[in-house]
Write a protein that holds these residues in place. Structure first.
Motif, PDB file in Angstrom:
ATOM      1  N   MET A  96      24.710  16.858   5.595  1.00 40.33           N
ATOM      2  CA  MET A  96      25.673  18.044   5.754  1.00 40.33           C
ATOM      3  C   MET A  96      26.097  18.244   7.463  1.00 40.33           C
ATOM      4  SD  MET A  96      24.036  20.964   3.567  1.00 40.33           S
ATOM      5  CE  MET A  96      24.439  21.022   1.930  1.00 40.33           C
ATOM      6  N   THR A  97      26.834  18.690   8.042  1.00 42.75           N
ATOM      7  CA  THR A  97      27.313  19.027   9.177  1.00 42.75           C
ATOM      8  C   THR A  97      26.502  20.229   9.851  1.00 42.75           C
ATOM      9  OG1 THR A  97      29.779  18.642   8.712  1.00 42.75           O
ATOM     10  CG2 THR A  97      29.198  19.706  10.866  1.00 42.75           C
ATOM     11  N   PRO A  98      25.684  19.703  10.922  1.00 41.06           N
ATOM     12  CA  PRO A  98      24.724  20.460  11.505  1.00 41.06           C
ATOM     13  C   PRO A  98      25.355  21.995  11.951  1.00 41.06           C
ATOM     14  CG  PRO A  98      24.517  18.552  12.509  1.00 41.06           C
ATOM     15  CD  PRO A  98      25.992  18.645  11.882  1.00 41.06           C
ATOM     16  N   ALA A  99      24.415  23.054  11.752  1.00 41.32           N
ATOM     17  CA  ALA A  99      24.963  24.427  12.174  1.00 41.32           C
ATOM     18  C   ALA A  99      25.085  24.458  13.540  1.00 41.32           C
ATOM     19  CB  ALA A  99      23.836  25.438  11.903  1.00 41.32           C
ATOM     20  N   ASN A 100      25.739  25.511  14.066  1.00 38.14           N
ATOM     21  CA  ASN A 100      26.023  25.690  15.649  1.00 38.14           C
ATOM     22  C   ASN A 100      24.600  26.043  16.089  1.00 38.14           C
ATOM     23  OD1 ASN A 100      26.341  26.733  18.195  1.00 38.14           O
ATOM     24  ND2 ASN A 100      28.505  27.833  17.449  1.00 38.14           N
TER      25      ASN A 100
ATOM     26  N   SER B  85      33.100  15.106  -2.561  1.00 40.08           N
ATOM     27  CA  SER B  85      33.740  14.276  -3.669  1.00 40.08           C
ATOM     28  C   SER B  85      32.919  13.138  -4.261  1.00 40.08           C
ATOM     29  CB  SER B  85      35.007  13.713  -2.772  1.00 40.08           C
ATOM     30  OG  SER B  85      34.629  13.210  -1.617  1.00 40.08           O
ATOM     31  N   ASN B  86      31.729  12.918  -3.472  1.00 45.66           N
ATOM     32  CA  ASN B  86      30.949  11.609  -3.924  1.00 45.66           C
ATOM     33  C   ASN B  86      29.681  12.173  -4.134  1.00 45.66           C
ATOM     34  OD1 ASN B  86      33.060   9.585  -3.653  1.00 45.66           O
ATOM     35  ND2 ASN B  86      32.886  10.015  -1.677  1.00 45.66           N
ATOM     36  N   THR B  87      29.304  12.821  -5.013  1.00 51.79           N
ATOM     37  CA  THR B  87      27.972  13.249  -5.590  1.00 51.79           C
ATOM     38  C   THR B  87      27.207  12.301  -6.243  1.00 51.79           C
ATOM     39  OG1 THR B  87      28.688  14.372  -7.761  1.00 51.79           O
ATOM     40  CG2 THR B  87      28.952  15.686  -5.601  1.00 51.79           C
ATOM     41  N   SER B  88      26.002  12.208  -6.206  1.00 49.46           N
ATOM     42  CA  SER B  88      25.048  11.331  -6.878  1.00 49.46           C
ATOM     43  C   SER B  88      25.424  11.351  -8.530  1.00 49.46           C
ATOM     44  CB  SER B  88      23.729  11.694  -6.699  1.00 49.46           C
ATOM     45  OG  SER B  88      22.903  10.676  -7.614  1.00 49.46           O
ATOM     46  N   SER B  89      25.611  12.598  -8.990  1.00 46.26           N
ATOM     47  CA  SER B  89      26.091  12.814 -10.539  1.00 46.26           C
ATOM     48  C   SER B  89      27.192  12.098 -11.024  1.00 46.26           C
ATOM     49  CB  SER B  89      26.250  14.274 -10.909  1.00 46.26           C
ATOM     50  OG  SER B  89      24.922  14.889 -10.700  1.00 46.26           O
TER      51      SER B  89
ATOM     52  N   ILE C 211      20.276  26.860  -2.377  1.00 41.07           N
ATOM     53  CA  ILE C 211      19.484  25.628  -2.261  1.00 41.07           C
ATOM     54  C   ILE C 211      19.683  24.651  -3.394  1.00 41.07           C
ATOM     55  CG2 ILE C 211      16.958  24.933  -2.246  1.00 41.07           C
ATOM     56  CD1 ILE C 211      16.289  26.893  -0.343  1.00 41.07           C
ATOM     57  N   PHE C 212      19.759  25.524  -4.515  1.00 46.36           N
ATOM     58  CA  PHE C 212      19.890  24.672  -5.953  1.00 46.36           C
ATOM     59  C   PHE C 212      21.388  23.971  -5.754  1.00 46.36           C
ATOM     60  CE2 PHE C 212      22.767  24.970  -9.969  1.00 46.36           C
ATOM     61  CZ  PHE C 212      21.778  24.258 -10.786  1.00 46.36           C
ATOM     62  N   THR C 213      22.476  24.666  -5.076  1.00 47.47           N
ATOM     63  CA  THR C 213      23.940  23.997  -4.907  1.00 47.47           C
ATOM     64  C   THR C 213      23.633  22.704  -4.031  1.00 47.47           C
ATOM     65  OG1 THR C 213      25.012  26.103  -5.317  1.00 47.47           O
ATOM     66  CG2 THR C 213      26.001  24.532  -4.268  1.00 47.47           C
ATOM     67  N   ARG C 214      22.834  22.878  -3.090  1.00 50.48           N
ATOM     68  CA  ARG C 214      22.854  21.976  -1.925  1.00 50.48           C
ATOM     69  C   ARG C 214      22.203  20.543  -2.810  1.00 50.48           C
ATOM     70  NH1 ARG C 214      20.543  25.096   3.252  1.00 50.48           N
ATOM     71  NH2 ARG C 214      22.157  26.219   3.963  1.00 50.48           N
ATOM     72  N   PHE C 215      21.409  20.854  -3.258  1.00 50.62           N
ATOM     73  CA  PHE C 215      20.415  19.930  -3.887  1.00 50.62           C
ATOM     74  C   PHE C 215      21.428  18.644  -4.504  1.00 50.62           C
ATOM     75  CE2 PHE C 215      18.224  17.881  -7.712  1.00 50.62           C
ATOM     76  CZ  PHE C 215      17.299  17.020  -6.723  1.00 50.62           C
ATOM     77  N   TRP C 216      22.643  19.018  -5.170  1.00 53.64           N
ATOM     78  CA  TRP C 216      23.393  18.227  -6.102  1.00 53.64           C
ATOM     79  C   TRP C 216      24.343  17.656  -5.190  1.00 53.64           C
ATOM     80  CZ3 TRP C 216      21.031  17.581 -10.270  1.00 53.64           C
ATOM     81  CH2 TRP C 216      20.199  18.682 -10.834  1.00 53.64           C
ATOM     82  N   LEU C 217      24.502  17.767  -3.868  1.00 57.39           N
ATOM     83  CA  LEU C 217      25.593  17.310  -3.052  1.00 57.39           C
ATOM     84  C   LEU C 217      25.589  15.934  -2.364  1.00 57.39           C
ATOM     85  CD1 LEU C 217      26.534  20.668  -1.190  1.00 57.39           C
ATOM     86  CD2 LEU C 217      27.503  19.725  -3.128  1.00 57.39           C
ATOM     87  N   GLY C 218      26.396  15.132  -2.327  1.00 58.33           N
ATOM     88  CA  GLY C 218      26.205  13.617  -1.737  1.00 58.33           C
ATOM     89  C   GLY C 218      25.658  13.006  -2.582  1.00 58.33           C
ATOM     90  N   ALA C 219      25.976  11.492  -2.065  1.00 57.68           N
ATOM     91  CA  ALA C 219      25.352  10.330  -2.846  1.00 57.68           C
ATOM     92  C   ALA C 219      23.582  10.431  -2.785  1.00 57.68           C
ATOM     93  CB  ALA C 219      26.006   9.201  -2.219  1.00 57.68           C
ATOM     94  N   ASP C 220      23.555  11.002  -1.660  1.00 55.32           N
ATOM     95  CA  ASP C 220      21.742  11.172  -1.583  1.00 55.32           C
ATOM     96  C   ASP C 220      21.261  12.410  -2.216  1.00 55.32           C
ATOM     97  OD1 ASP C 220      21.882   8.682   0.128  1.00 55.32           O
ATOM     98  OD2 ASP C 220      22.047   9.889   1.861  1.00 55.32           O
ATOM     99  N   GLY C 221      22.014  13.292  -3.023  1.00 56.13           N
ATOM    100  CA  GLY C 221      21.571  14.104  -3.481  1.00 56.13           C
ATOM    101  C   GLY C 221      21.199  13.947  -5.117  1.00 56.13           C
ATOM    102  N   GLY C 222      20.919  15.050  -5.654  1.00 53.52           N
ATOM    103  CA  GLY C 222      20.128  14.852  -6.830  1.00 53.52           C
ATOM    104  C   GLY C 222      21.321  14.462  -8.130  1.00 53.52           C
TER     105      GLY C 222
ATOM    106  N   ARG D 154      12.447  16.877  -0.231  1.00 55.98           N
ATOM    107  CA  ARG D 154      12.707  15.607   0.523  1.00 55.98           C
ATOM    108  C   ARG D 154      14.322  15.482   0.626  1.00 55.98           C
ATOM    109  NH1 ARG D 154       8.752  13.828  -2.978  1.00 55.98           N
ATOM    110  NH2 ARG D 154      10.350  12.637  -4.482  1.00 55.98           N
ATOM    111  N   THR D 155      14.755  15.767  -0.603  1.00 52.43           N
ATOM    112  CA  THR D 155      16.330  15.773  -0.797  1.00 52.43           C
ATOM    113  C   THR D 155      17.246  16.381   0.533  1.00 52.43           C
ATOM    114  OG1 THR D 155      16.221  15.160  -2.935  1.00 52.43           O
ATOM    115  CG2 THR D 155      18.420  15.863  -2.091  1.00 52.43           C
TER     116      THR D 155
END
Length: 300
Positions: A1-5, A22-26, A67-78, A165-166
């Motif tokens: 994720m892009t770091p916060a300010n 666009s590229n989730t693990s699912s 937090i639930f939403t963030r968990f599924w994001l990206g190729a390294d997500g759930g 961990r994710t």
């Protein structure tokens, strides 16, 4: 994720990148995009319902949904083919409550989820399409046995550690609700209906298919909710492009307003699409739904 300010760490969030969206693990594991969207939305609603039954504050519930939403994001997500959405929802709520002033016991969390996920007694439309029974169900129909509780507790603790961990142990979530109320005072808005409608839009946006809480900062969400609420309540705000004072440009405001307004229509479409069958919230159900769709395509 892009770091916060770094200068506004407590008022901003790390945002998802376009690649993570666009590229989730699912999706890599073959879960269709529309199915993934439906499951994520249902999981967010499940988290909301569980939080209400547990008498948790809305800010705690909202943080759990993010937090639930963030968990599924990206190729390294759930992946939904590795982790059940219902388990991630329960663990996210348990984790968030633990970090708040309202910790909740594992037994309370698991009994509530067992009730909400029962296809016989659940009041949730995406779990029990037939609707909740008219008479209150007997407690033995949803209260976990001691053996069932111990097994479920092990899963809860394991998924909690997986979430941490994710997310690289970054559980910080800044919400727009308090910011919005501060902005309303700054703008001199005294009509309570505008404030109430603003909060309603912010809560509904937690279920947005565009995942607005992980793509835009809280100040922008607050401004868009105020703008939309004022329009709906026919309350005239100050003249000029007031949103720029709060560091939001017209393009971002327009996108967020459209996104917020579309959430209600999206929810209606979801109810229509899944009218006669539950949304899959466990791994086996996800696999079965994917197989069903594949068989339908092959039979055409």
């Amino acid at each position: 994720m892009t770091p916060a300010n770094p200068g506004l760490k407590h008022l901003s969030n790390a945002l998802a990148t376009p690649d993570q969206l666009s590229n989730t693990s699912s999706s890599i594991d073959g879960v269709p995009t529309d199915l993934e969207t439906s499951i994520r939305c249902a999981g967010a609603q499940l988290t909301q319902a569980a939080g209400i039954l547990l008498h948790l504050p809305q800010d705690t519930i909202a943080q759990a949904i993010v937090i639930f939403t963030r968990f599924w994001l990206g190729a390294d997500g759930g992946s939904l083919r590795i982790y059940s959405a219902k388990d991630v929802s329960a663990a996210a709520l348990f984790l968030t409550a633990k970090l708040s002033f309202n910790p909740t016991s594992p037994r309370s969390i698991l009994n509530v989820y067992n009730f909400l996920l029962s296809q016989e007694v659940s009041p949730l439309w995406f779990v029990n399409p037939r609707g909740a029974p008219r008479e209150p169900p007997p407690s033995e129909s949803y209260i976990l046995t001691e053996g069932g509780y111990q097994s479920a507790r092990l899963v809860l603790m394991r998924i909690e550690s997986v979430i941490l961990r994710t997310l690289s142990f970054d559980t910080h979530v800044a919400l727009p609700h308090t910011i919005a109320l501060t902005y309303l005072q700054t703008l001199g808005v005294t009509k309570s209906a505008v404030a109430r409608r603003t909060v309603e839009h912010l809560n509904a946006t937690l279920f947005s298919p565009q995942l607005l809480y992980v793509t835009h900062q809280p100040n922008a969400l607050a401004v868009a909710a105020i703008y939309l609420a004022a329009r709906e309540e026919e309350f005239k705000l100050v003249d000029g492009e007031w949103w720029e004072v709060f560091d939001v440009d017209r393009e971002e405001l327009g996108f967020l307003v459209v996104g917020m307004r579309s959430t209600e229509g999206f929810m209606r479409a979801e109810v229509e699409q899944w009218r006669n069958r539950p949304i899959p919230l466990v791994i086996d159900q996800v696999d079965a739904e994917i197989d069903r769709r594949q068989n339908m395509r092959e039979g055409e």
